[in-house]
Design a protein around this motif. Structure first.
Motif, mmCIF file in Angstrom:
data_model
loop_
_atom_site.group_PDB
_atom_site.id
_atom_site.type_symbol
_atom_site.label_atom_id
_atom_site.label_comp_id
_atom_site.label_asym_id
_atom_site.label_seq_id
_atom_site.Cartn_x
_atom_site.Cartn_y
_atom_site.Cartn_z
ATOM 1 N N GLY A 64 -10.860 -9.872 10.966
ATOM 2 C CA GLY A 64 -9.400 -10.023 11.016
ATOM 3 C C GLY A 64 -8.669 -8.743 11.342
ATOM 4 N N LYS A 65 -9.229 -7.932 12.241
ATOM 5 C CA LYS A 65 -8.593 -6.650 12.593
ATOM 6 C C LYS A 65 -7.221 -6.864 13.224
ATOM 7 C CE LYS A 65 -12.012 -4.936 15.042
ATOM 8 N NZ LYS A 65 -13.145 -5.862 14.756
ATOM 9 N N SER A 66 -7.141 -7.774 14.186
ATOM 10 C CA SER A 66 -5.863 -7.995 14.865
ATOM 11 C C SER A 66 -4.807 -8.527 13.904
ATOM 12 C CB SER A 66 -6.045 -8.966 16.043
ATOM 13 O OG SER A 66 -6.870 -8.388 17.040
ATOM 14 N N ALA A 67 -5.202 -9.458 13.033
ATOM 15 C CA ALA A 67 -4.254 -10.014 12.058
ATOM 16 C C ALA A 67 -3.802 -8.929 11.083
ATOM 17 C CB ALA A 67 -4.909 -11.168 11.296
ATOM 18 N N PHE A 68 -4.728 -8.084 10.672
ATOM 19 C CA PHE A 68 -4.375 -7.001 9.753
ATOM 20 C C PHE A 68 -3.419 -6.027 10.411
ATOM 21 C CE2 PHE A 68 -5.091 -2.612 8.385
ATOM 22 C CZ PHE A 68 -4.770 -2.709 7.031
ATOM 23 N N GLY A 187 -24.005 5.165 7.513
ATOM 24 C CA GLY A 187 -23.231 6.106 8.323
ATOM 25 C C GLY A 187 -21.764 5.753 8.374
ATOM 26 N N LEU A 188 -21.476 4.445 8.431
ATOM 27 C CA LEU A 188 -20.088 3.997 8.468
ATOM 28 C C LEU A 188 -19.406 4.264 7.132
ATOM 29 C CD1 LEU A 188 -17.639 2.450 9.495
ATOM 30 C CD2 LEU A 188 -18.845 0.318 8.979
ATOM 31 N N MET A 189 -20.049 3.915 6.044
ATOM 32 C CA MET A 189 -19.433 4.064 4.740
ATOM 33 C C MET A 189 -19.250 5.523 4.337
ATOM 34 S SD MET A 189 -18.540 1.173 3.897
ATOM 35 C CE MET A 189 -18.833 -0.544 4.210
ATOM 36 N N GLU A 190 -20.086 6.384 4.863
ATOM 37 C CA GLU A 190 -19.929 7.806 4.567
ATOM 38 C C GLU A 190 -18.690 8.379 5.250
ATOM 39 O OE1 GLU A 190 -24.526 9.294 3.785
ATOM 40 O OE2 GLU A 190 -23.699 9.409 5.805
ATOM 41 N N ARG A 191 -18.259 7.752 6.333
ATOM 42 C CA ARG A 191 -17.075 8.229 7.054
ATOM 43 C C ARG A 191 -15.799 7.539 6.607
ATOM 44 N NH1 ARG A 191 -21.285 8.514 10.661
ATOM 45 N NH2 ARG A 191 -21.448 10.465 11.833
ATOM 46 N N ALA A 192 -15.939 6.438 5.886
ATOM 47 C CA ALA A 192 -14.771 5.652 5.489
ATOM 48 C C ALA A 192 -13.899 6.408 4.498
ATOM 49 C CB ALA A 192 -15.222 4.331 4.880
ATOM 50 N N ASN A 193 -12.582 6.317 4.702
ATOM 51 C CA ASN A 193 -11.616 6.855 3.740
ATOM 52 C C ASN A 193 -11.019 5.758 2.877
ATOM 53 O OD1 ASN A 193 -10.956 8.693 6.538
ATOM 54 N ND2 ASN A 193 -11.512 9.789 4.668
ATOM 55 N N MET A 194 -11.162 4.521 3.354
ATOM 56 C CA MET A 194 -10.675 3.382 2.580
ATOM 57 C C MET A 194 -11.434 2.134 3.013
ATOM 58 S SD MET A 194 -6.794 1.806 2.219
ATOM 59 C CE MET A 194 -6.130 3.409 1.765
ATOM 60 N N ILE A 195 -11.833 1.334 2.036
ATOM 61 C CA ILE A 195 -12.459 0.044 2.307
ATOM 62 C C ILE A 195 -11.428 -1.037 2.004
ATOM 63 C CG2 ILE A 195 -14.379 -1.503 1.787
ATOM 64 C CD1 ILE A 195 -15.243 1.181 2.935
ATOM 65 N N VAL A 196 -11.174 -1.899 2.975
ATOM 66 C CA VAL A 196 -10.198 -2.975 2.795
ATOM 67 C C VAL A 196 -10.915 -4.312 2.917
ATOM 68 C CG1 VAL A 196 -8.079 -4.035 3.638
ATOM 69 C CG2 VAL A 196 -8.366 -1.547 3.777
ATOM 70 N N VAL A 197 -10.973 -5.048 1.818
ATOM 71 C CA VAL A 197 -11.557 -6.391 1.840
ATOM 72 C C VAL A 197 -10.453 -7.355 2.249
ATOM 73 C CG1 VAL A 197 -12.763 -8.170 0.541
ATOM 74 C CG2 VAL A 197 -13.158 -5.744 0.007
ATOM 75 N N THR A 198 -10.607 -7.948 3.415
ATOM 76 C CA THR A 198 -9.558 -8.789 3.981
ATOM 77 C C THR A 198 -9.674 -10.244 3.526
ATOM 78 O OG1 THR A 198 -10.888 -9.253 5.946
ATOM 79 C CG2 THR A 198 -9.435 -7.327 6.038
ATOM 80 N N LYS A 199 -8.663 -11.022 3.905
ATOM 81 C CA LYS A 199 -8.624 -12.469 3.659
ATOM 82 C C LYS A 199 -8.707 -12.796 2.166
ATOM 83 C CE LYS A 199 -10.587 -13.310 8.238
ATOM 84 N NZ LYS A 199 -11.569 -14.023 9.074
ATOM 85 N N ALA A 200 -8.057 -11.943 1.357
ATOM 86 C CA ALA A 200 -8.023 -12.176 -0.096
ATOM 87 C C ALA A 200 -6.880 -13.124 -0.427
ATOM 88 C CB ALA A 200 -7.863 -10.849 -0.829
ATOM 89 N N ASP A 201 -7.037 -14.375 -0.035
ATOM 90 C CA ASP A 201 -6.007 -15.387 -0.290
ATOM 91 C C ASP A 201 -6.668 -16.736 -0.550
ATOM 92 O OD1 ASP A 201 -6.710 -16.263 2.378
ATOM 93 O OD2 ASP A 201 -5.350 -14.719 3.127
#
Length: 330
Positions: A64-68, A187-201
Motif C-alpha cells: 500500500g505504498k501509493s495509498a500511504f 540489510g533492509l531492517m538495519e537501514r530502516a528508521n521507522m517500520i510502518v505496519v499498514t492496513k491497520a483497520d
C-alpha cells in the motif's frame, strides 16, 4: 522552444510547475548538451537546496505504498507543507519501458496545488532508483517543496539506494501475511528508521498490533538502543496513525540537526554519489572508446572461457583505460 538556464531557473524559483517539470526532463536526458545545461542549472540553484526533509518509502508490492503516500502527503499539505513525490517505476529489462502509473493511483494528491508528483523510470540503474533522482530532488527543493518523498519499487537493492539519498527511510510492512519475522531482510531492517505496519483497520487492527510488537522485538536485535527505529501502525483508508508518524519524523529530524548528524550524513551521501558517478563515467568510457571496448570484450571472452582469471581480466581493462589517455565520457 528551448529555454535557457536562466529562464528555467527563474520560472522554477517562482513556483511554475511547468518549468519544474521541464527542468526535470532536462536533467533526465542523456544527451550531452542537455546534461551540460542540467548541471549548469543545478549549480545555479544549489544555494536554494537542502532545506527539505527527505524521506524514503519502501516496501513489498501490495503493502500500500501509493495509498500511504497519498494519505500522508495530503495530511502534510493540509498542514501547510509543499510535498514533492518522486516515484520510481520499474523499467522492463527487455523493452526499457515502464508503467509510470503513480499519478493515476494518487488522484487526490496529484490534484493538490501544494503537491508535485513525478514518476520516473528506473532504467538499468542498480536498485531501481532513477539515475537522476538526486538531481530531481534538488530541483524540487529549489522550487520550494519542503518535504520530498521518494518511493521505491520495493524490490532488490532499491532500499539501499534510496537510503543513500534521504534523511529517513520508512519501511512499510504488512500484517497477516504469514510469519512476519521470516519476511524480514536484515540489510533492509538495519537501514530502516521507522517500520510502518499498514492496513491497520477493520478486522486487521489486532493482527497489525501483533505484527508491530514482533517487529519491535526484532529491531532491538539489529539496532543500538540509541538508534532504535520506531514501529507504528497506520491506516491509509481511515487516516489513523499518520499524525504519529509525522511527529516521530519531526523529532528525529530535530535531534539530527541539533547533534550535527544530519549535516554529516548529507555530506557523506554527496561524496558517495560523486564516486558512484565516477564509476558510471568509467563504464561509459569503456563502452564508447573502440580500442578499450575491444580489449574489454576480449578479456570478457577469455574469462568466460576459463583461460583468464577475473583479476587478470580486470587488470587488462584498467591498463587499457590508463594507457589510452582518453577522458572519461561526459
Amino acid at each position: 522552444m528551448a529555454l535557457s538556464v536562466d529562464a528555467l531557473a527563474e520560472g522554477l524559483v517562482a513556483g511554475n510547475r511547468s518549468m519544474l517539470a521541464r527542468a526535470i526532463t532536462l536533467v533526465e536526458s542523456n544527451r550531452p548538451d542537455h546534461e551540460a545545461m542540467g548541471q549548469a542549472l543545478i549549480t545555479r540553484l544549489l544555494p536554494r537546496t537542502g532545506g527539505a526533509t527527505r524521506i524514503g518509502i519502501t516496501g513489498v508490492p501490495g503493502v500500500g505504498k501509493s495509498a500511504f503516500i497519498e494519505a500522508f502527503g495530503s495530511l502534510l499539505t493540509t498542514a501547510g507543507h509543499r510535498v514533492a513525490v518522486l516515484s520510481i517505476d520499474p523499467s522492463s529489462m527487455r523493452t526499457g519501458g515502464s508503467i509510470l502509473g503513480d499519478k493515476a493511483r494518487m488522484m487526490k494528491l496529484s490534484a493538490d496545488p501544494n503537491a508535485f508528483i513525478r514518476p520516473s523510470p528506473s532504467g538499468s540503474v542498480l536498485g531501481g532508483i532513477a539515475r537522476k533522482t538526486r538531481e530531481t530532488m534538488l530541483l524540487c527543493e529549489a522550487a520550494g517543496y519542503d518535504i520530498v518523498l521518494i518511493e521505491t519499487v520495493g524490490v532488490g537493492q532499491s532500499e539501499v539506494a534510496v537510503a543513500s539519498m534521504t534523511d529517513l527511510l520508512l519501511v512499510l510492512m504488512l500484517a497477516g501475511a504469514g510469519d512476519e519475522l521470516q519476511g524480514i531482510k536484515r540489510g533492509l531492517m538495519e537501514r530502516a528508521n521507522m517500520i510502518v505496519v499498514t492496513k491497520a483497520d477493520g478486522r486487521n487492527v489486532t493482527a497489525a498490533s501483533i505484527a508491530a510488537s514482533q517487529y519491535q522485538f526484532a529491531m532491538r536485535l539489529l539496532h543500538e538502543p540509541e538508534d532504535l527505529p520506531e514501529v507504528v501502525t497506520c491506516s491509509s483508508v481511515e487516516g489513523t496513525g499518520l499524525d504519529r508518524i509525522w511527529t516521530l519524523i519531526n523529532e528525529r529530524m530535530r535531534a539530527a540537526e541539533r547533534s550535527g548528524a544530519l549535516k554529516a550524513k548529507r555530506a557523506e551521501q554527496a561524496t558517495a554519489w560523486m564516486w558512484t558517478l565516477v564509476e558510471e563515467k568509467i563504464r561509459e568510457t569503456l563502452r564508447q572508446t573502440e580500442a578499450i571496448r575491444t580489449i574489454a570484450e576480449n578479456a570478457e571472452q577469455q574469462v568466460r572461457g576459463g583461460t583468464m582469471t577475473p583479476v587478470l581480466g580486470a587488470g587488462a581493462i584498467v591498463d587499457a583505460l590508463r594507457l589510452s589517455g582518453v577522458k572519461p565520457a561526459g
